[in-house]
Design a protein around this motif. Structure first.
Motif, PDB file in Angstrom:
ATOM      1  N   THR A   1       0.837  -1.197   0.000  1.00  0.00           N
ATOM      2  CA  THR A   1       0.000   0.000   0.000  1.00  0.00           C
ATOM      3  C   THR A   1       0.871   1.246   0.000  1.00  0.00           C
ATOM      4  OG1 THR A   1      -0.092   0.103   2.419  1.00  0.00           O
ATOM      5  CG2 THR A   1      -1.789  -1.209   1.301  1.00  0.00           C
ATOM      6  N   VAL A   2       0.303   2.345  -0.449  1.00  0.00           N
ATOM      7  CA  VAL A   2       1.044   3.611  -0.465  1.00  0.00           C
ATOM      8  C   VAL A   2       1.437   4.012   0.956  1.00  0.00           C
ATOM      9  CG1 VAL A   2       0.843   6.083  -0.953  1.00  0.00           C
ATOM     10  CG2 VAL A   2       0.009   4.410  -2.617  1.00  0.00           C
ATOM     11  N   SER A   3       0.544   3.751   1.920  1.00  0.00           N
ATOM     12  CA  SER A   3       0.857   4.128   3.305  1.00  0.00           C
ATOM     13  C   SER A   3       2.039   3.326   3.838  1.00  0.00           C
ATOM     14  CB  SER A   3      -0.365   3.932   4.196  1.00  0.00           C
ATOM     15  OG  SER A   3      -0.787   2.575   4.174  1.00  0.00           O
ATOM     16  N   ALA A   4       2.133   2.036   3.465  1.00  0.00           N
ATOM     17  CA  ALA A   4       3.267   1.223   3.912  1.00  0.00           C
ATOM     18  C   ALA A   4       4.561   1.708   3.271  1.00  0.00           C
ATOM     19  CB  ALA A   4       3.024  -0.246   3.568  1.00  0.00           C
ATOM     20  N   LEU A   5       4.494   2.071   2.012  1.00  0.00           N
ATOM     21  CA  LEU A   5       5.680   2.619   1.347  1.00  0.00           C
ATOM     22  C   LEU A   5       6.065   3.955   1.953  1.00  0.00           C
ATOM     23  CD1 LEU A   5       4.579   1.766  -2.299  1.00  0.00           C
ATOM     24  CD2 LEU A   5       6.634   0.871  -1.187  1.00  0.00           C
ATOM     25  N   GLY A   6       5.067   4.754   2.333  1.00  0.00           N
ATOM     26  CA  GLY A   6       5.330   6.080   2.880  1.00  0.00           C
ATOM     27  C   GLY A   6       6.067   6.068   4.204  1.00  0.00           C
ATOM     28  N   VAL A   7       6.083   4.911   4.882  1.00  0.00           N
ATOM     29  CA  VAL A   7       6.853   4.814   6.129  1.00  0.00           C
ATOM     30  C   VAL A   7       8.324   5.137   5.863  1.00  0.00           C
ATOM     31  CG1 VAL A   7       7.661   3.192   7.903  1.00  0.00           C
ATOM     32  CG2 VAL A   7       5.267   3.179   7.174  1.00  0.00           C
ATOM     33  N   MET A   8       8.792   4.826   4.655  1.00  0.00           N
ATOM     34  CA  MET A   8      10.178   5.095   4.298  1.00  0.00           C
ATOM     35  C   MET A   8      10.486   6.586   4.398  1.00  0.00           C
ATOM     36  SD  MET A   8      12.184   3.214   1.229  1.00  0.00           S
ATOM     37  CE  MET A   8      10.812   3.482   0.146  1.00  0.00           C
ATOM     38  N   TYR A   9       9.509   7.414   4.043  1.00  0.00           N
ATOM     39  CA  TYR A   9       9.684   8.869   4.124  1.00  0.00           C
ATOM     40  C   TYR A   9       9.901   9.299   5.571  1.00  0.00           C
ATOM     41  CZ  TYR A   9       8.847  13.766   2.884  1.00  0.00           C
ATOM     42  OH  TYR A   9       8.976  15.114   2.684  1.00  0.00           O
ATOM     43  N   THR A  10       9.143   8.693   6.477  1.00  0.00           N
ATOM     44  CA  THR A  10       9.332   8.991   7.899  1.00  0.00           C
ATOM     45  C   THR A  10      10.709   8.528   8.366  1.00  0.00           C
ATOM     46  OG1 THR A  10       6.955   8.741   8.275  1.00  0.00           O
ATOM     47  CG2 THR A  10       8.398   8.617  10.202  1.00  0.00           C
ATOM     48  N   LEU A  11      11.102   7.329   7.944  1.00  0.00           N
ATOM     49  CA  LEU A  11      12.413   6.798   8.338  1.00  0.00           C
ATOM     50  C   LEU A  11      13.549   7.707   7.863  1.00  0.00           C
ATOM     51  CD1 LEU A  11      11.904   2.993   7.579  1.00  0.00           C
ATOM     52  CD2 LEU A  11      12.039   4.074   9.826  1.00  0.00           C
ATOM     53  N   PHE A  12      13.404   8.283   6.670  1.00  0.00           N
ATOM     54  CA  PHE A  12      14.430   9.185   6.156  1.00  0.00           C
ATOM     55  C   PHE A  12      14.802  10.227   7.196  1.00  0.00           C
ATOM     56  CE2 PHE A  12      13.270   8.706   1.395  1.00  0.00           C
ATOM     57  CZ  PHE A  12      14.282   7.783   1.226  1.00  0.00           C
ATOM     58  N   PHE A  13      13.789  10.945   7.679  1.00  0.00           N
ATOM     59  CA  PHE A  13      14.067  12.119   8.484  1.00  0.00           C
ATOM     60  C   PHE A  13      14.295  11.787   9.962  1.00  0.00           C
ATOM     61  CE2 PHE A  13      11.928  13.584   4.646  1.00  0.00           C
ATOM     62  CZ  PHE A  13      12.934  14.423   4.163  1.00  0.00           C
ATOM     63  N   VAL A  14      13.769  10.651  10.402  1.00  0.00           N
ATOM     64  CA  VAL A  14      14.109  10.199  11.751  1.00  0.00           C
ATOM     65  C   VAL A  14      15.594   9.851  11.812  1.00  0.00           C
ATOM     66  CG1 VAL A  14      13.798   8.363  13.442  1.00  0.00           C
ATOM     67  CG2 VAL A  14      11.800   9.418  12.363  1.00  0.00           C
ATOM     68  N   PHE A  15      16.071   9.079  10.838  1.00  0.00           N
ATOM     69  CA  PHE A  15      17.476   8.671  10.849  1.00  0.00           C
ATOM     70  C   PHE A  15      18.399   9.805  10.421  1.00  0.00           C
ATOM     71  CE2 PHE A  15      15.652   4.519  11.309  1.00  0.00           C
ATOM     72  CZ  PHE A  15      16.603   3.848  12.069  1.00  0.00           C
ATOM     73  N   LEU A  16      17.895  10.745   9.632  1.00  0.00           N
ATOM     74  CA  LEU A  16      18.693  11.945   9.341  1.00  0.00           C
ATOM     75  C   LEU A  16      19.030  12.664  10.642  1.00  0.00           C
ATOM     76  CD1 LEU A  16      18.048  14.604   6.586  1.00  0.00           C
ATOM     77  CD2 LEU A  16      18.534  15.296   8.906  1.00  0.00           C
ATOM     78  N   GLY A  17      17.994  12.945  11.459  1.00  0.00           N
ATOM     79  CA  GLY A  17      18.232  13.654  12.715  1.00  0.00           C
ATOM     80  C   GLY A  17      19.080  12.863  13.686  1.00  0.00           C
ATOM     81  N   CYS A  18      18.805  11.555  13.793  1.00  0.00           N
ATOM     82  CA  CYS A  18      19.556  10.729  14.745  1.00  0.00           C
ATOM     83  C   CYS A  18      21.025  10.592  14.339  1.00  0.00           C
ATOM     84  CB  CYS A  18      18.921   9.347  14.849  1.00  0.00           C
ATOM     85  SG  CYS A  18      17.287   9.334  15.617  1.00  0.00           S
ATOM     86  N   SER A  19      21.281  10.335  13.051  1.00  0.00           N
ATOM     87  CA  SER A  19      22.676  10.153  12.618  1.00  0.00           C
ATOM     88  C   SER A  19      23.445  11.458  12.700  1.00  0.00           C
ATOM     89  CB  SER A  19      22.712   9.595  11.194  1.00  0.00           C
ATOM     90  OG  SER A  19      22.097  10.477  10.274  1.00  0.00           O
ATOM     91  N   ALA A  20      22.788  12.583  12.363  1.00  0.00           N
ATOM     92  CA  ALA A  20      23.471  13.873  12.466  1.00  0.00           C
ATOM     93  C   ALA A  20      23.864  14.166  13.904  1.00  0.00           C
ATOM     94  CB  ALA A  20      22.578  14.983  11.915  1.00  0.00           C
ATOM     95  N   ALA A  21      22.973  13.823  14.851  1.00  0.00           N
ATOM     96  CA  ALA A  21      23.276  14.058  16.254  1.00  0.00           C
ATOM     97  C   ALA A  21      24.358  13.112  16.768  1.00  0.00           C
ATOM     98  CB  ALA A  21      22.004  13.911  17.092  1.00  0.00           C
ATOM     99  N   LEU A  22      24.246  11.837  16.416  1.00  0.00           N
ATOM    100  CA  LEU A  22      25.169  10.832  16.960  1.00  0.00           C
ATOM    101  C   LEU A  22      26.577  10.959  16.395  1.00  0.00           C
ATOM    102  CD1 LEU A  22      22.869   7.675  16.988  1.00  0.00           C
ATOM    103  CD2 LEU A  22      23.666   8.983  18.962  1.00  0.00           C
ATOM    104  N   TRP A  23      26.687  11.304  15.110  1.00  0.00           N
ATOM    105  CA  TRP A  23      27.995  11.287  14.464  1.00  0.00           C
ATOM    106  C   TRP A  23      28.497  12.663  14.046  1.00  0.00           C
ATOM    107  CZ3 TRP A  23      24.783   7.010  12.417  1.00  0.00           C
ATOM    108  CH2 TRP A  23      25.066   5.819  13.082  1.00  0.00           C
ATOM    109  N   GLY A  24      27.828  13.715  14.523  1.00  0.00           N
ATOM    110  CA  GLY A  24      28.310  15.058  14.231  1.00  0.00           C
ATOM    111  C   GLY A  24      29.682  15.318  14.832  1.00  0.00           C
ATOM    112  N   GLY A  25      29.910  14.829  16.052  1.00  0.00           N
ATOM    113  CA  GLY A  25      31.218  14.976  16.679  1.00  0.00           C
ATOM    114  C   GLY A  25      32.295  14.202  15.939  1.00  0.00           C
TER     115      GLY A  25
END
Length: 562
Positions: A88-112
């Motif tokens: 379903t489109v909604s199941a595929l759209g979860v990927m969009y959420t994952l993009f920005f969750v992991f963008l924020g988490c990786s930027a915070a964790l590995w910025g140093g």
């Protein structure tokens, strides 16, 4: 033999082209080569905004002509491994959420980590993660396993997004101390523009590869993986950092008076910065600005259609009274409106960030909030009187300030916390983006659905939403006013300054793998003038695709004015 440099008391055992001391620019290096390197990465990862182009084709990857629906009761987890029905489109759209969750988490964790190893190594890792994630997703499409798409593009690709997004920030700020806002605006503009290039390209590739047995998606993912990997590696290898003693010719730091009173000449360590009230005030400033903007962006198309209905095509009929042909016509107009907003999102990143160099970062954000409150609050009135042109203009300005907020905040952080660890601090601040990605759509979508359930006409369901978003901007305005210079007790100690100091000069170009000379002293690179043709070629490599994307977007937006 790997080279060794001391960073924060621990050696960074770099190797060859990726070691931090190998990318310190020598005399004669042209700093205008660094922005196109940053743009090369941001234009690639910016495709994250354009992934919706894949949803409909992938939702019929098995059925081809029409989706093969899963049996009733098939949950989201079952869709992760099914091979007998379409996603379903909604199941595929979860990927969009994952993009920005992991963008924020990786930027915070590995910025140093980025500050320790330098932007080149971080850019290479970003290229491997983003392109590798696309390749894993291609395999997931081929074997029809949704979990591989989530893992590939969503998780691994999201990590590449975070590292790629922050990789040029501190580097550009150090190269352009005289134009901090403009420099970061140029790079972050690329993130907003990536979908303008990537989405049309992906659409054409899927059309090319599609046939009676497949929708052409997995081949498209593979082609994009190769193209993006080449461009991102080119950008990463193009990164250079200035030597610690470098400054622009003829430039002296401005006196700390007037609009420059907020610009510090000291530095704050990332571990200390996230404990200061200034960090959390700026966190709220970004979160409120993005929450309001992203909420509007996500509902721009249905908002225009439902508020104006038949008035978009010269009819007095409301949205619910339109026939199929009329709905198709106003949908095309709404698509042009969405494209125009995307263009102003990009332009606003460069424009407002450049303006901030002249009027200061705090004044720029004050402008965002005051003007934004007025425009959001007036939106219901513009819808009621049917002024489509003014409504479109108002939302173009709103979205330009949404993009401008992203581009201005790195320079704001450098002003308040210094430049030494601004990349790491920026990484932690991007958790505000992840939060806003939940708050904004939740407010807009949730309130819209609730009001429709209460029987409120579609033309009026956004009225209360606009007032609530204006309230969020008011919170951001107050937080922005409270930002003050950081107290001296938070500044780096002499030991911390030594530990985080950049290399003083560069190693020779032809000594890629040899150890540093005895004692660890770097050898100065001989002066060399960079050819203007090389600078022009670098800008053409990123500028031409960007201009093509702008042209395609303008063509789609012209339907608004026909």
């Amino acid at each position: 033999m790997a080279s060794v440099i001391e960073v924060e008391g621990r050696p960074d055992r770099g190797f060859g082209l990726l070691a931090k001391e190998r990318i310190v620019a020598g005399p004669g290096f042209n700093r205008w080569l660094v922005p196109p390197a940053a743009l090369a990465i941001h234009l690639c990862i910016g495709m994250a905004y354009g992934f919706s182009v894949f949803w409909l084709p992938l939702s019929k990857a098995l059925g081809i002509g029409a989706p093969i629906a899963c049996p009733d009761g098939t949950g989201l987890l079952a869709q992760l491994t099914t091979t007998s029905c379409d996603w379903t489109v909604s199941a595929l759209g979860v990927m969009y959420t994952l993009f920005f969750v992991f963008l924020g988490c990786s930027a915070a964790l590995w910025g140093g980590w980025l500050e320790k190893v330098g932007p080149r190594k971080a850019g290479v890792v970003a290229a491997v993660c983003w392109a590798g994630g696309l390749a894993i997703s291609a395999f997931g499409i081929y074997v029809h396993q949704l979990w591989l798409m989530w893992l590939g593009s969503g998780v691994i690709g999201g990590i590449g997004l975070g590292l790629g997004y922050i990789s040029p920030v501190s580097t550009l700020i150090k190269w352009f101390p005289d134009r901090r806002g403009m420099a970061t605006g140029m790079a972050i503009m690329g993130f907003g523009g990536g979908a303008m290039i990537g989405a049309p390209l992906a659409d054409r590739l899927m059309t090319h590869f599609a046939d009676a047995t497949q929708v052409g998606a997995w081949q498209t993912f593979l082609v994009l993986a190769v193209v993006y990997f080449v461009f991102m590696m080119g950008g990463a290898l193009g990164y250079r950092i200035p030597a610690s003693e470098w400054k622009p010719a003829g430039w002296t730091p401005p006196p700390a008076t007037g609009r420059n009173a907020m610009i510090t000449s000291n530095h704050v360590h990332v571990r200390q910065a996230i404990r200061t009230p200034q960090f959390w005030l700026i966190w709220l400033v970004l979160c409120m600005n993005v929450s309001a903007g992203i909420g509007v962006l996500g509902m721009a198309s249905p908002m225009l259609q439902e508020m104006f209905g038949g008035r978009l095509i010269g009819s007095d009929a409301g949205f619910a009274d339109l026939d199929t042909g009329q709905l198709a016509r106003i949908a095309a107009i709404a698509a042009g409106f969405t494209g125009l907003l995307s263009l102003f999102n990009i332009v606003g990143r460069f424009f407002w960030a450049s303006v901030s160099d002249r009027i200061g970062r705090r004044m720029t954000y004050a402008t965002f909030f005051v003007l934004g409150i007025a425009l959001y609050a007036s939106a219901p009135h513009l819808g009621a009187i049917g002024s489509v042109g003014v409504f479109v203009a108002a939302f173009c300005i709103i979205v330009s300030m949404y993009g401008g907020g992203f581009a201005t905040v790195p320079a704001y952080l450098a002003d308040i916390f210094g430049t030494r660890m601004v990349g790491a601090i920026h990484g932690w601040l991007l958790t505000a983006w992840a939060t806003a990605g939940i708050v904004g759509p939740l407010v807009v979508n949730g309130l819209r659905d609730w009001q429709l359930a209460q029987g409120i006409p579609r033309a009026q369901v956004y009225d209360q939403t606009m007032y609530i978003l204006a309230g969020l901007l008011l919170v951001g305005f107050v937080c922005n006013l409270l930002v003050r210079p950081v107290h001296a007790k938070h500044h780096m100690t002499e030991q911390q300054l030594r530990e985080t100091a950049p290399p003083a000069s560069a190693m020779p170009k032809d000594d890629l793998g040899a150890a540093l000379p005895a004692g660890g002293a770097a050898v100065a690179m001989p002066a060399a003038t960079v050819s203007p043709a090389l600078v022009a070629l670098a800008w053409a490599a990123v500028g031409i695709p960007l201009l093509i994307g702008v042209w395609i977007t303008l063509e789609k937006a012209l339907v608004l004015f026909r």
